[in-house]
Write a protein that holds these residues in place. Structure first.
Motif, mmCIF file in Angstrom:
data_model
loop_
_atom_site.group_PDB
_atom_site.id
_atom_site.type_symbol
_atom_site.label_atom_id
_atom_site.label_comp_id
_atom_site.label_asym_id
_atom_site.label_seq_id
_atom_site.Cartn_x
_atom_site.Cartn_y
_atom_site.Cartn_z
ATOM 1 N N ALA A 80 -14.193 15.974 -16.943
ATOM 2 C CA ALA A 80 -13.346 15.499 -15.848
ATOM 3 C C ALA A 80 -14.227 14.676 -14.917
ATOM 4 O O ALA A 80 -15.099 15.209 -14.227
ATOM 5 C CB ALA A 80 -12.735 16.688 -15.095
ATOM 6 N N HIS A 81 -14.010 13.356 -14.942
ATOM 7 C CA HIS A 81 -14.819 12.407 -14.155
ATOM 8 C C HIS A 81 -14.035 12.112 -12.880
ATOM 9 O O HIS A 81 -12.944 11.539 -12.932
ATOM 10 C CB HIS A 81 -15.005 11.148 -15.003
ATOM 11 N N SER A 82 -14.549 12.540 -11.742
ATOM 12 C CA SER A 82 -13.824 12.378 -10.485
ATOM 13 C C SER A 82 -14.784 11.916 -9.391
ATOM 14 O O SER A 82 -14.918 12.557 -8.344
ATOM 15 C CB SER A 82 -13.139 13.707 -10.118
ATOM 16 N N VAL A 83 -15.488 10.819 -9.669
ATOM 17 C CA VAL A 83 -16.466 10.275 -8.719
ATOM 18 C C VAL A 83 -16.224 8.783 -8.512
ATOM 19 O O VAL A 83 -15.791 8.075 -9.428
ATOM 20 C CB VAL A 83 -17.927 10.501 -9.189
ATOM 21 N N ALA A 84 -16.468 8.330 -7.309
ATOM 22 C CA ALA A 84 -16.345 6.904 -6.978
ATOM 23 C C ALA A 84 -17.069 6.671 -5.665
ATOM 24 O O ALA A 84 -17.258 7.613 -4.877
ATOM 25 C CB ALA A 84 -14.872 6.506 -6.832
ATOM 26 N N PHE A 85 -17.469 5.430 -5.439
ATOM 27 C CA PHE A 85 -18.050 5.088 -4.136
ATOM 28 C C PHE A 85 -17.998 3.584 -3.892
ATOM 29 O O PHE A 85 -18.261 2.789 -4.782
ATOM 30 C CB PHE A 85 -19.516 5.542 -4.031
ATOM 31 N N ALA A 86 -17.621 3.235 -2.659
ATOM 32 C CA ALA A 86 -17.792 1.862 -2.170
ATOM 33 C C ALA A 86 -18.141 1.980 -0.702
ATOM 34 O O ALA A 86 -17.638 2.876 -0.005
ATOM 35 C CB ALA A 86 -16.512 1.049 -2.349
ATOM 36 N N ASP A 87 -18.999 1.102 -0.231
ATOM 37 C CA ASP A 87 -19.348 1.100 1.188
ATOM 38 C C ASP A 87 -18.085 0.812 1.994
ATOM 39 O O ASP A 87 -17.337 -0.115 1.657
ATOM 40 C CB ASP A 87 -20.399 0.014 1.440
ATOM 41 N N LYS A 88 -17.858 1.604 3.043
ATOM 42 C CA LYS A 88 -16.584 1.457 3.774
ATOM 43 C C LYS A 88 -16.454 0.101 4.466
ATOM 44 O O LYS A 88 -15.342 -0.320 4.805
ATOM 45 C CB LYS A 88 -16.351 2.609 4.739
ATOM 46 N N GLU A 89 -17.580 -0.577 4.614
ATOM 47 C CA GLU A 89 -17.557 -1.941 5.148
ATOM 48 C C GLU A 89 -16.617 -2.837 4.312
ATOM 49 O O GLU A 89 -16.012 -3.782 4.825
ATOM 50 C CB GLU A 89 -18.991 -2.484 5.081
ATOM 51 N N TYR B 284 -10.846 -8.923 0.908
ATOM 52 C CA TYR B 284 -11.649 -8.764 -0.315
ATOM 53 C C TYR B 284 -12.615 -9.934 -0.490
ATOM 54 O O TYR B 284 -13.732 -9.763 -0.987
ATOM 55 C CB TYR B 284 -10.712 -8.648 -1.523
ATOM 56 N N VAL B 285 -12.188 -11.099 -0.027
ATOM 57 C CA VAL B 285 -13.007 -12.307 -0.207
ATOM 58 C C VAL B 285 -14.375 -12.179 0.474
ATOM 59 O O VAL B 285 -15.327 -12.857 0.106
ATOM 60 C CB VAL B 285 -12.228 -13.558 0.300
ATOM 61 N N ASP B 286 -14.493 -11.260 1.418
ATOM 62 C CA ASP B 286 -15.762 -11.085 2.130
ATOM 63 C C ASP B 286 -16.724 -10.107 1.449
ATOM 64 O O ASP B 286 -17.796 -9.812 1.979
ATOM 65 C CB ASP B 286 -15.493 -10.600 3.563
ATOM 66 N N THR B 287 -16.335 -9.584 0.295
ATOM 67 C CA THR B 287 -17.212 -8.640 -0.417
ATOM 68 C C THR B 287 -18.522 -9.325 -0.804
ATOM 69 O O THR B 287 -18.515 -10.425 -1.345
ATOM 70 C CB THR B 287 -16.523 -8.151 -1.719
ATOM 71 N N TYR C 165 -20.082 -5.294 -4.202
ATOM 72 C CA TYR C 165 -19.272 -5.364 -5.435
ATOM 73 C C TYR C 165 -19.944 -4.568 -6.556
ATOM 74 O O TYR C 165 -19.309 -3.735 -7.213
ATOM 75 C CB TYR C 165 -19.120 -6.828 -5.845
ATOM 76 N N LEU C 166 -21.254 -4.826 -6.731
ATOM 77 C CA LEU C 166 -21.962 -4.186 -7.845
ATOM 78 C C LEU C 166 -22.069 -2.676 -7.654
ATOM 79 O O LEU C 166 -21.972 -1.916 -8.620
ATOM 80 C CB LEU C 166 -23.354 -4.817 -8.005
ATOM 81 N N GLN C 167 -22.255 -2.257 -6.408
ATOM 82 C CA GLN C 167 -22.364 -0.807 -6.170
ATOM 83 C C GLN C 167 -21.043 -0.101 -6.502
ATOM 84 O O GLN C 167 -21.033 0.962 -7.129
ATOM 85 C CB GLN C 167 -22.754 -0.517 -4.719
ATOM 86 N N MET D 279 -3.361 -3.500 -2.761
ATOM 87 C CA MET D 279 -3.062 -2.505 -1.743
ATOM 88 C C MET D 279 -3.982 -2.819 -0.565
ATOM 89 O O MET D 279 -5.205 -2.909 -0.756
ATOM 90 C CB MET D 279 -3.347 -1.085 -2.247
ATOM 91 N N LYS D 280 -3.392 -2.964 0.607
ATOM 92 C CA LYS D 280 -4.156 -3.372 1.787
ATOM 93 C C LYS D 280 -5.428 -2.528 1.963
ATOM 94 O O LYS D 280 -5.362 -1.297 1.829
ATOM 95 C CB LYS D 280 -3.266 -3.210 3.028
ATOM 96 N N ASN D 281 -6.532 -3.166 2.195
ATOM 97 C CA ASN D 281 -7.843 -2.558 2.468
ATOM 98 C C ASN D 281 -8.553 -1.946 1.242
ATOM 99 O O ASN D 281 -9.726 -1.626 1.316
ATOM 100 C CB ASN D 281 -7.759 -1.473 3.557
ATOM 101 N N TYR D 282 -7.846 -1.743 0.153
ATOM 102 C CA TYR D 282 -8.474 -1.068 -1.001
ATOM 103 C C TYR D 282 -9.488 -1.998 -1.694
ATOM 104 O O TYR D 282 -10.451 -1.546 -2.308
ATOM 105 C CB TYR D 282 -7.393 -0.581 -1.971
ATOM 106 N N ASN D 283 -9.234 -3.281 -1.607
ATOM 107 C CA ASN D 283 -10.191 -4.352 -1.929
ATOM 108 C C ASN D 283 -11.132 -4.087 -3.115
ATOM 109 O O ASN D 283 -10.696 -3.986 -4.246
ATOM 110 C CB ASN D 283 -10.989 -4.692 -0.665
ATOM 111 N N VAL D 284 -12.424 -3.946 -2.807
ATOM 112 C CA VAL D 284 -13.434 -3.869 -3.872
ATOM 113 C C VAL D 284 -13.203 -2.645 -4.766
ATOM 114 O O VAL D 284 -13.524 -2.665 -5.959
ATOM 115 C CB VAL D 284 -14.862 -3.860 -3.253
#
Ligand code: NDP
Length: 258
Positions: free
Chosen positions: A92-101, A107-110, A115-117, A155-160
């Motif tokens: 069961a794989h239940s991990v994720a991470f993106a900088d909240k910035e 999204y265009v400002d990523t 993006y890579l992280q 979805m608004k803000n979900y972006n990267v």
């Protein structure tokens, strides 16, 4: 105790606290008799996990440190698991991470690094873990990951993270084809928004997503960790033996709306 997962050894990744989706999964798997192996990253997560296991009378086979952004850490965890448990039946794989910035604004400002992280921890980690678990799944197996509607539509803000989840869902399909030959199934659950550490602290405007569920989802309510836990358990169990490469929505039907 008899259950559909009696005698099955299953790895659960991503318990940070009692609100984690992975904890909902762990409870469902335990109820059905599975033997559990947990991986954690932060020491704080390990402490929380230990308290939760103790409080719920769950005796794990093993708790192993594993940082999915580090190949050496994945390799060490796989070796430790293999030494202790000869055969694995589920992951069961239940991990994720993106900088909240990058989970706000446009999204265009990523940045490239952001993006890579997000891709590395949230999508590539499934590939790396599938590769590490394949040799341990000698009796066939089932791998289940957690995704979100932001992979399919904007979805608004979900972006990267939406883009990372799209890669994750595509990986589910490619991995299902590769590992099917070894009797290993690969699927994803697409959950509704649930108030967890990552979601609340990460995605801007998260509360609005939750409120929308109560107002608009066909069931006129949101889902919780236990419902996602049961659906994940189903995909990890022989009840779903003919299902692979699938994304199962556990979102009160929200995804069917235009
Ligand atoms: P949690 O914060 O409870 O869990 C996230 C987990 O990811 C933590 O245990 C964290 O470990 C782990 N993690 C992050 N980076 C790494 C890393 N480099 N190596 C190993 N583990 C890492 O949040 P959720 O339960 O919400 O998230 C679980 C999954 O569910 C994620 O894939 C998320 O995207 C997905 N999901 C969540 C939804 C929601 O609304 N909550 C909706 C749909 C999908 P640590 O804290 O030790 O760093």
């Amino acid at each position: 105790m008899s259950g559909i997962l009696n005698g099955k050894n299953i790895i659960v990744m991503g318990v940070a606290n009692e609100r984690s989706i992975a904890w909902g999964i762990a409870k469902s798997l335990h109820r059905e008799g599975a033997n559990l192996i947990f991986t954690y990253r932060k020491e704080r997560s390990f402490q929380k996990l230990s308290q939760l296991l103790e409080a719920n009378g769950i005796k794990p086979l093993l708790c192993v440190s594993c940082d999915v952004s580090d190949d050496a850490s994945i390799e060490a965890a796989a070796q430790e698991i293999q030494a202790a448990v000869p055969v694995i039946h589920g992951l069961a794989h239940s991990v994720a991470f993106a900088d909240k910035e990058y989970l706000q604004g446009e999204y265009v400002d990523t940045t490239r690094a952001g993006y890579l992280q997000a891709q590395d921890i949230s999508a590539y980690s499934l590939v790396a873990m599938a590769k590490a678990c394949k040799p341990l799944m000698t009796e066939g197996g089932s791998i289940v990951t957690q995704t979100y509607l932001g992979a399919e539509r904007v979805m608004k803000n979900y972006n990267v993270m939406g883009v990372a989840k799209a890669a994750l869902e595509a990986s589910v399909r490619y991995l299902a084809e590769d590992l099917g030959k070894a009797g290993i199934r690969v699927n994803a659950i697409s959950s509704g928004p649930i108030r967890t550490l990552s979601a609340k602290g990460g995605v801007a405007g998260f509360n609005e997503l939750v409120t929308t569920m109560d107002e608009k989802a066909p069931l006129r309510r949101n889902v919780d960790q236990d419902e996602v836990g049961d659906a994940t358990m189903f995909l990890l169990s022989p009840l779903s033996r003919g299902v692979t490469g699938e994304v199962l929505h556990v979102d009160s039907g929200y995804h069917i709306l235009g």
